[in-house]
Every structure is written in structure tokens, then in C-alpha cells.
Enzyme design. Structure first.
Site: not given
Ligand SMILES: [Zn+2]
Length: 274
Positions: A2-3, A93, A112, A155
């Protein structure tokens, strides 16, 4: 994984369900997440309390209790938060169950176990350094063209890597970095220091546009993302470059190309991105 948009979609779902509700009981099934579950703090600061708000910082969900304590949840790679009716059979889980008044339960499931559930007391206990070094939120005024221009000077890193650096801007991962760079017309491999003010302006706008649209679509479901009611997102249907290598650009028809930058796939259109 998920973002920011997926976490925001979950936040909105939880805010409408949890706000004003009491967490009557916390049932811990498995303490061994990335960080051990704080049993004492969950029992002492969360159990029995009422939820006053649900907010987000970067990819953390912050559930604030009437006492001022905060439940801080990170979904990691595969974490899910589901609101179900009490009595729904547990799934593999399911690590923590928050029993709510009104016959509901909030369940944290994580196959996980890279996710985490922490408790920060009203005095800030165990919240030390939690958001230290986290960059500005993409929708905040602090994330401006002037700011991005300053952060990119000198950069040499590709702009895509810089955009995915959480100390530069919070919560932008691989999918949305690729999409924002397409919207801005910037090649992901360009050294960050070569961007000018106008590039930075377009990129800030591109990030917001892509994230806003993804939130409106309920997030992106590539493998298994679902919101807190179990509904998948639909932004994957609107992706312009991510995962489309070899397919024609929706704007100019050129085949989308895939390169690897810092171990992550960079997708771009050679016709639209410079
Ligand atoms: Zn194109």
C-alpha cells in the site's frame, strides 16, 4: 504494497466507522510483528476508550483515543485492516482484534508481518523519533516547487529515486512516482539537479493530481489491496505507464519502456517524457 492513496482510502473508511465508537476489548492473537505488539499499552491506553479521530501521516494511520493516546498502525507489505461484524470467523494471520461497541470488530491481518501496531501515550511515550526525518505531505503547502527545487540542487540521483525518498516527500512509492513523472513530462532517469523551477512546478502538480485521482478511485489494486470494507480499488485501470511496458502510450502511441533504477522498475514514454 500500500502507498499513500491506499492508506488514505483506509483512513477515510475507518474515520467514518470508528469515530465516536468505543474499543471495548483488545484481543492479541500473535505479538510477533515487525515490532512486538505492546500488550501493556494496548490494554492500558486503548482498551475501554473511545476513538475521537482517525488521521494519517505518511503511510501511518493514527487512531486517537479520548485519553489523547494514539494507536499508530503501519500496514507494511501486506497488512490489512478490516471492519467486520463480531462473530465473523477469524482468518489466518489475524494478529489483533479490536472489539468495538455496536457489534463490530476491527481486525489487523498481516501475512508477511512487516506491519506494526504501536501505542503512543498522551505524553508521547514510545513515539520518540516516529516521524523524525519524514518529509512534507504531498498535499501540504510545504511541498512546493521552491522546496523541491532546493531539495534537488546538486543532486545527481535520478529524479524518480529522489521522489521515492520519504525524507524528501512522504508516502510516494514506485507506482505513483512513475505516474507523476509521466504527468509532469519528465524522464525518470534525469539527474534531479538538472530540473528547473518549471519542471519542479509540474512535478509537484503531477504528484498531487495522480494521488488525488487514485484516492478518488479507491486506490490501486495490483494484487490484493482492499479497503476497510473489503472493496478493491480501480486506479489500476487508469495507469498511464506503470506496468505497461511495450504497450502504446495513451497520449502519443509510442511504446512504453521499462528500465531498472535502484532495483525498482521505471516506466516511461520516450515521446512524452524528457
Ligand atoms: Zn507518450
Amino acid at each position: 504494497m500500500p502507498e499513500l492513496p491506499e492508506v488514505e482510502v483506509i483512513r477515510r473508511g475507518l474515520a467514518s466507522t470508528l469515530t465516536g465508537r468505543r474499543i471495548t476489548r483488545v484481543v492479541i492473537q500473535n505479538r510477533r510483528l515487525r515490532l512486538p505488539l505492546p500488550r501493556g499499552r494496548l490494554k492500558g491506553w486503548v482498551e475501554g476508550g473511545e476513538v475521537t479521530s482517525v488521521s494519517r501521516r505518511a503511510k501511518y494511520l493514527l487512531i486517537t483515543m479520548e485519553s489523547g493516546a494514539r494507536l499508530v498502525i503501519h500496514l507494511g507489505m501486506s497488512g490489512r485492516l478490516a471492519v467486520v461484524t463480531a462473530g465473523t470467523p477469524p482468518r489466518d494471520h489475524d494478529h489483533v482484534r479490536f472489539v468495538l461497541d455496536g457489534g463490530l470488530e476491527l481486525r489487523f491481518n498481516d501475512a508477511r508481518r512487516f506491519g506494526s501496531v504501536q501505542v503512543v501515550t498522551p505524553e508521547g511515550g514510545d513515539g520518540a523519533g516516529l516521524f523524525a526525518g519524514v518529509g512534507p505531505e504531498p498535499f501540504s503547502r510545504a511541498f512546493s516547487a521552491t522546496y523541491l527545487l532546493a531539495r534537488t540542487r546538486e543532486r545527481k540521483r535520478p529524479i524518480k529515486n529522489l521522489l521515492m525518498d520519504g525524507t524528501v516527500v512522504a508516502g510516494i512509492g514506485n507506482i505513483y512516482a512513475n505516474e507523476a513523472l509521466f504527468v509532469a513530462g519528465i524522464d525518470p532517469v534525469r539527474p534531479a539537479g538538472e530540473l528547473d523551477r518549471d519542471d519542479c512546478r509540474r512535478l509537484v502538480r503531477g504528484c498531487r493530481q495522480v494521488l488525488e485521482r487514485a484516492i478518488a478511485c479507491g486506490g490501486t489494486t495490483i494484487s490484493d489491496f482492499v479497503n476497510s470494507s473489503g472493496v478493491a480499488g480501480s486506479f489500476q485501470c487508469e495507469l498511464q505507464v506503470y506496468g505497461r511496458d511495450g504497450e502504446g502510450c495513451r497520449r502519443c502511441g509510442s511504446p512504453i519502456r521499462r528500465r531498472v533504477l535502484a532495483g525498482r522498475a521505471a516506466y516511461s514514454c520516450p515521446g512524452c517524457q524528457r
